[in-house]
Design a protein around this motif. Structure first.
Motif, PDB file in Angstrom:
ATOM      1  N   ALA A 662       0.762  -1.239   0.133  1.00 36.63           N
ATOM      2  CA  ALA A 662      -0.060  -0.175  -0.053  1.00 36.63           C
ATOM      3  C   ALA A 662       0.994   1.321  -0.072  1.00 36.63           C
ATOM      4  N   GLN A 663       1.924   1.506   0.710  1.00 39.57           N
ATOM      5  CA  GLN A 663       2.736   2.604   0.839  1.00 39.57           C
ATOM      6  C   GLN A 663       3.379   2.672  -0.344  1.00 39.57           C
ATOM      7  N   ALA A 664       3.868   1.474  -1.106  1.00 41.57           N
ATOM      8  CA  ALA A 664       4.523   1.779  -2.281  1.00 41.57           C
ATOM      9  C   ALA A 664       3.828   2.330  -3.667  1.00 41.57           C
ATOM     10  N   ARG A 665       2.571   2.268  -3.166  1.00 41.23           N
ATOM     11  CA  ARG A 665       1.627   2.716  -4.279  1.00 41.23           C
ATOM     12  C   ARG A 665       0.593   4.049  -3.789  1.00 41.23           C
ATOM     13  N   GLY A 666       1.063   4.620  -2.716  1.00 39.52           N
ATOM     14  CA  GLY A 666       0.242   5.767  -1.956  1.00 39.52           C
ATOM     15  C   GLY A 666      -1.246   5.391  -1.645  1.00 39.52           C
ATOM     16  N   ILE A 667      -1.291   4.301  -1.297  1.00 39.03           N
ATOM     17  CA  ILE A 667      -2.717   3.675  -1.063  1.00 39.03           C
ATOM     18  C   ILE A 667      -3.087   3.768   0.643  1.00 39.03           C
ATOM     19  N   ALA A 668      -4.123   4.479   1.118  1.00 44.22           N
ATOM     20  CA  ALA A 668      -4.393   4.839   2.343  1.00 44.22           C
ATOM     21  C   ALA A 668      -5.687   3.777   2.733  1.00 44.22           C
ATOM     22  N   GLU A 669      -5.855   3.565   4.025  1.00 45.19           N
ATOM     23  CA  GLU A 669      -7.065   2.761   4.426  1.00 45.19           C
ATOM     24  C   GLU A 669      -8.318   3.577   3.963  1.00 45.19           C
ATOM     25  N   GLY A 670      -9.417   2.755   3.274  1.00 48.37           N
ATOM     26  CA  GLY A 670     -10.471   3.218   3.049  1.00 48.37           C
ATOM     27  C   GLY A 670     -10.527   3.996   1.461  1.00 48.37           C
ATOM     28  N   ALA A 671      -9.335   3.964   0.903  1.00 45.63           N
ATOM     29  CA  ALA A 671      -9.417   4.546  -0.296  1.00 45.63           C
ATOM     30  C   ALA A 671     -10.007   3.607  -1.309  1.00 45.63           C
ATOM     31  N   VAL A 672     -10.620   4.296  -2.274  1.00 50.12           N
ATOM     32  CA  VAL A 672     -11.159   3.498  -3.552  1.00 50.12           C
ATOM     33  C   VAL A 672      -9.765   3.255  -4.517  1.00 50.12           C
ATOM     34  N   VAL A 673      -9.557   2.003  -4.823  1.00 52.05           N
ATOM     35  CA  VAL A 673      -8.636   1.574  -5.640  1.00 52.05           C
ATOM     36  C   VAL A 673      -8.967   0.956  -6.913  1.00 52.05           C
ATOM     37  N   GLU A 674      -8.177   0.831  -7.917  1.00 53.22           N
ATOM     38  CA  GLU A 674      -8.499   0.163  -9.062  1.00 53.22           C
ATOM     39  C   GLU A 674      -7.605  -0.998  -9.126  1.00 53.22           C
ATOM     40  N   LEU A 675      -8.059  -2.223  -9.273  1.00 56.03           N
ATOM     41  CA  LEU A 675      -7.271  -3.267  -9.706  1.00 56.03           C
ATOM     42  C   LEU A 675      -7.408  -3.852 -11.097  1.00 56.03           C
ATOM     43  N   TYR A 676      -6.317  -4.122 -11.967  1.00 49.98           N
ATOM     44  CA  TYR A 676      -6.224  -4.407 -13.282  1.00 49.98           C
ATOM     45  C   TYR A 676      -5.229  -5.095 -13.925  1.00 49.98           C
ATOM     46  N   ASN A 677      -5.571  -5.781 -15.075  1.00 55.73           N
ATOM     47  CA  ASN A 677      -4.376  -6.608 -15.744  1.00 55.73           C
ATOM     48  C   ASN A 677      -5.118  -6.588 -17.068  1.00 55.73           C
ATOM     49  N   HIS A 693      -0.220 -11.649   3.136  1.00 53.12           N
ATOM     50  CA  HIS A 693       1.255 -11.581   2.813  1.00 53.12           C
ATOM     51  C   HIS A 693       1.895 -10.643   1.750  1.00 53.12           C
ATOM     52  N   PRO A 694       2.955  -9.843   1.740  1.00 54.59           N
ATOM     53  CA  PRO A 694       3.428  -9.114   0.772  1.00 54.59           C
ATOM     54  C   PRO A 694       3.479  -9.540  -0.673  1.00 54.59           C
ATOM     55  N   GLY A 695       3.021  -8.657  -1.523  1.00 57.99           N
ATOM     56  CA  GLY A 695       2.937  -9.113  -3.081  1.00 57.99           C
ATOM     57  C   GLY A 695       1.800  -9.943  -3.184  1.00 57.99           C
ATOM     58  N   SER A 741      -5.165 -18.087  -9.844  1.00 53.63           N
ATOM     59  CA  SER A 741      -3.750 -17.953 -10.538  1.00 53.63           C
ATOM     60  C   SER A 741      -3.514 -16.754 -11.201  1.00 53.63           C
ATOM     61  N   ALA A 742      -4.344 -15.616 -10.758  1.00 53.91           N
ATOM     62  CA  ALA A 742      -4.380 -14.274 -11.595  1.00 53.91           C
ATOM     63  C   ALA A 742      -3.247 -13.301 -11.009  1.00 53.91           C
ATOM     64  N   ARG A 743      -2.801 -12.503 -11.763  1.00 57.90           N
ATOM     65  CA  ARG A 743      -1.764 -11.570 -11.438  1.00 57.90           C
ATOM     66  C   ARG A 743      -2.587  -9.963 -11.788  1.00 57.90           C
ATOM     67  N   VAL A 744      -2.234  -9.017 -10.914  1.00 58.94           N
ATOM     68  CA  VAL A 744      -2.788  -7.674 -10.869  1.00 58.94           C
ATOM     69  C   VAL A 744      -1.940  -6.755 -10.552  1.00 58.94           C
ATOM     70  N   GLU A 745      -2.072  -5.367 -10.857  1.00 59.50           N
ATOM     71  CA  GLU A 745      -1.604  -4.405 -10.328  1.00 59.50           C
ATOM     72  C   GLU A 745      -2.841  -3.468  -9.774  1.00 59.50           C
ATOM     73  N   VAL A 746      -2.431  -2.610  -8.872  1.00 58.91           N
ATOM     74  CA  VAL A 746      -3.230  -1.812  -7.893  1.00 58.91           C
ATOM     75  C   VAL A 746      -2.828  -0.404  -8.000  1.00 58.91           C
ATOM     76  N   ARG A 747      -3.699   0.494  -8.316  1.00 56.42           N
ATOM     77  CA  ARG A 747      -3.453   1.891  -7.896  1.00 56.42           C
ATOM     78  C   ARG A 747      -4.489   2.734  -7.470  1.00 56.42           C
TER      79      ARG A 747
END
Length: 768
Positions: A662-677, A693-695, A741-747
């Motif tokens: 979360a810190q690496a992506r600037g994401i705070a508790e309660g924020a709306v985030v987008e997961l994508y692939n 777990h991390p990752g 078995s999916a991989r994603v990124e989050v922002r």
């Protein structure tokens, strides 16, 4: 002032006491005899009387106008029509499809949990009706543990029977020293059981294990997959690497002489083949603990220490159902059997293995004492079927071929799809692909209580009565109780009981007597209750007549086998109790599977890296997507209820993300985030926690799909993980779902998030 009443009701998550006032269900509490009643009951009032209820028959506007392709399914408005017109349209369409394409042109998906009632069971009712008019193409298996259904008969025996024979938890509490849990033992999953659960026993039985000194190891990327009461050692491995970890454990047992050669020689076949694979004699790669560390991220010395600990005492190996819903999901189950055989404890009290502990409330806790009565589905003259997770392939590739259980099969051409009692636009993988696939049939019919995404993809939607709006009785497939289910309230709007709908359709098609056999719904209920009473008498149970039962309380029956130990008879006398495998023994190497010559499933358990990682997607999508059953609902059922809604974050499904990620992506508790692939994207509400777990990120299943077709990749506004999962199968052996078995990124989502519309009805128009 209206009179308040309290009556029993039953659901897959337990017995409820419903309070009725003014013709509405105002609350549902747990039964006082249930030691851990599920809070899912609190969803019932809001879902039953909410905005999303389907109140009248409705037809998709473009389909009704004779221009079905003018607006895509899932994006069109609807026209409400009378029951007479809706049934006339269905009768005409069934007649047309059967005449032009035969009954092989009808696909009845009807996969899902629907109602816990024995008679008003959506799949049974639909299949009985279609069988009276010549049958339909069906699906085989399930999304929960399909790889087990397809693999285990080759190596041990029929999975469904073996689940019923699982070693009981009180036996484990008394005899085991260690339980090693691949995929954890999530209590949230044990709220539910197919057909119903009368008493939630799991938490108490697990607590008893701890009190007796049993230790637990939780091998899962989610720490909360093991309840706090277990005080489990957490060993998070990379998602999809369980087989590699088991191979490392097995290599240690072999190298240090901790295995049981006598057991392997007497009770198994083919160990020499896996021995050559473990040592590297077969392929030049030793599957030792150092190799396993590279695949799993678990330190080699931890792996060796766990192997020694497993060999030092009585050990139960547990494999959660979710572990086999991955790429090559057959392998961890096969390897777990192999590992248990190497320990030599199969058939001993508290030892061996079980695939499926924790998948529901009852496995290892209770079983039904006899088979309950039910309505016959009749005989399906159509023999064709598809593996359950291949809906999109069937619709997109009619006439195409695929491999399944060593055979080359052909997809039928589904011209009419009828779904009842389920929600594929929740549970199927790659929902954007499923959306495209659902454009191909001529007609889609859906029976529904609420306007789910599946209902929105229909051409004809039939409003059906909910469980609380009809009379039935509850009796779980693996429970020991019978539960009265009197009608609590009248159906909302023009909703009808499905049996009556099919009876009217059968009359239009000239098969009324074949379907009803001259009986009303009440007549059938009396008949199947009398069948239940008769079977009960054979087992020494004296059950009351129907009227007395319906006015009474839950009837709990004796546990038929409280001390059972899985495969104890086989261990005691394998000649008298051989396994239903080709050799009659545990097949660590299967000549049958080897003979299929499959590229993705060898003749023995083996390691295959997850597909997305093998394809190099780890750099673009560095986070592993995990998903699982939430505590707030059963899959997608009652997502619009108060309890489910109370756990949303910013109105969306919560996604768990580790503080470092979360810190690496600037994401705070309660924020709306987008997961994508590359397959899709969705919005969710961030919960920053070190329980994942991390990752890895963890997004609960069951949020009603809410696509914004104007946004990139039809971005889901609500948080359904299946917009991100691939639609590939575990292997060509079982063709099972491999969603984990999916991989994603989050922002972070920038700007004002769009409103969630999933729980609103669609747009309605006047008839064209």
């Amino acid at each position: 002032m209206s009179e308040r009443q309290t009556k029993l009701t039953a659901s897959h998550w337990g017995v409820g006491l419903a309070t009725i006032e003014g013709g509405r269900v105002v609350s549902v509490a747990g039964h006082p005899a249930d030691p851990a009643a599920s809070e899912i009951n609190a969803n019932i009032p809001g879902s039953l009387h909410g905005r999303a209820r389907v109140r009248r028959p409705a037809v998709r506007k473009s389909w009704l106008a004779g221009r079905p392709g003018a607006v895509p399914r899932g994006q069109d408005s609807f026209v409400e029509v009378s029951w007479e017109r809706a049934l006339d349209l269905i009768a005409a369409e069934l007649t047309r499809v059967r005449a032009a394409h035969g009954n092989r042109g009808i696909f009845a998906g009807s996969y899902g949990w629907s109602s816990a009632g024995r008679f008003h069971h959506a799949q049974s009712q639909l299949k009985r009706f279609l069988n009276t008019i010549g049958g339909f193409v069906r699906s085989e298996g399930n999304y929960s543990y399909n790889a087990a259904l397809g693999l285990m008969p080759h190596i041990v025996g029929p999975y469904r029977s073996h689940v019923a024979q699982a070693t009981r938890w009180p036996v484990i509490a008394k005899h085991a020293d260690l339980v090693v849990m691949f995929g954890g033992m999530a209590l949230r999953n044990t709220q539910v059981s197919d057909g119903g659960v009368s008493r939630h026993r799991m938490a108490g039985n697990l607590a008893a294990c701890v009190e007796n000194g049993v230790s637990f190891v939780n091998i899962s990327p989610l720490r909360s997959d093991a309840a706090e009461v277990l005080r489990a050692e957490w060993m998070p491995a990379r998602p999809g690497s369980d087989t590699a970890l088991m191979l490392g454990l097995a290599h240690t047992l072999l190298r240090e002489g901790l295995h049981d050669p006598a057991f392997l020689a007497r009770y198994t076949v083919g160990f020499d083949r896996i021995e050559a694979y473990l040592t590297g004699a077969a392929d030049g790669v030793a599957k030792d603990a150092d190799w396993a560390e590279a695949q799993t991220g678990v330190a080699a010395e931890r792996i060796r220490a766990l192997a020694r600990r497993m060999a030092a005492g009585r050990t139960m190996i547990s494999v959660a159902a979710g572990v086999q819903r991955t790429d090559y999901g057959e392998q961890p189950m096969w390897m777990a059997v192999t590992l248990a055989a190497m320990l030599g404890q199969i058939g001993l009290p508290g030892g061996g293995y079980t695939v499926g502990y924790g998948v529901n409330a009852n496995i290892g806790n209770i079983e039904r004492p006899f088979r309950w009565g039910t309505i016959s589905q009749g005989v399906n003259p159509v023999t064709d079927f598809i593996p359950v997770a291949m809906i999109s392939e069937m619709l997109l590739n009619p006439g195409g071929s695929y491999r399944y259980q060593g055979e080359t099969r052909t997809f039928p051409e589904a011209r009419l799809v009828w779904w009842a009692g389920g929600n594929p636009f929740h549970h199927h993988q790659d929902l954007n692909r499923l959306h495209r696939a659902f454009q191909t049939p001529d007609t889609v019919i859906v029976n529904e209580v609420n306007w789910t995404a599946t209902a929105r993809h229909a051409d004809i939607v039939l409003p059906v009565a909910a469980a609380q709006e009809r009379t039935d009785f509850g009796a779980g497939k693996s429970d020991n109780a019978l539960v009265p289910m009197p009608r609590l309230v009248a159906p909302v709007g023009e909703a009808r009981v499905e049996y009556d709908i099919y009876a009217d359709l059968a009359a239009r098609l000239g098969v009324a007597e074949d379907f009803t056999e001259g009986k009303t719904a009440d007549g059938w209920l009396h008949e199947i209750w009398e069948l239940t009473r008769s079977r009960g008498r054979e087992k020494g149970f004296d059950l009351p007549d129907w009227e007395s039962f319906l006015a009474g309380d839950v009837i709990a029956l004796d546990d038929p086998s409280p001390d059972q130990v899985f495969l104890a008879g086989y261990r005691a006398d394998l000649e008298a109790h051989p396994l239903p495998t080709p050799s009659g023994r545990i097949e660590i190497f299967s000549e049958t599977i080897a003979g299929f010559d499959l590229p993705d499933c060898k003749g023995h358990p083996a390691w295959f890296p997850p597909r997305d990682l093998a394809a190099g997607q780890g750099a673009a999508y560095p986070l592993a997507l995990l998903s699982g059953q939430p505590k707030t609902r059963l899959h997608s059922q009652l997502d619009n209820g108060a309890y489910s809604l109370s756990h949303k974050v910013a109105g969306r499904e919560p996604v768990l993300i580790h503080p470092e990620d979360a810190q690496a992506r600037g994401i705070a508790e309660g924020a709306v985030v987008e997961l994508y692939n590359a397959r899709g994207r969705c919005l969710a509400g961030a919960r920053v926690t070190d329980e994942v777990h991390p990752g890895c990120v963890f997004l609960w299943t069951g949020a009603w799909w809410d696509p914004d077709f104007a946004a990139p990749q039809a971005r889901d506004r609500h948080g359904n993980p299946n917009v991100l999962t691939h639609d590939l199968r575990t292997s060509s052996l079982t063709q099972s779902p491999a969603a984990h078995s999916a991989r994603v990124e989050v922002r972070r989502f920038e700007g004002t998030p769009p409103p969630v519309e999933a729980h609103d009805p669609p747009a309605f128009d006047a008839a064209p």
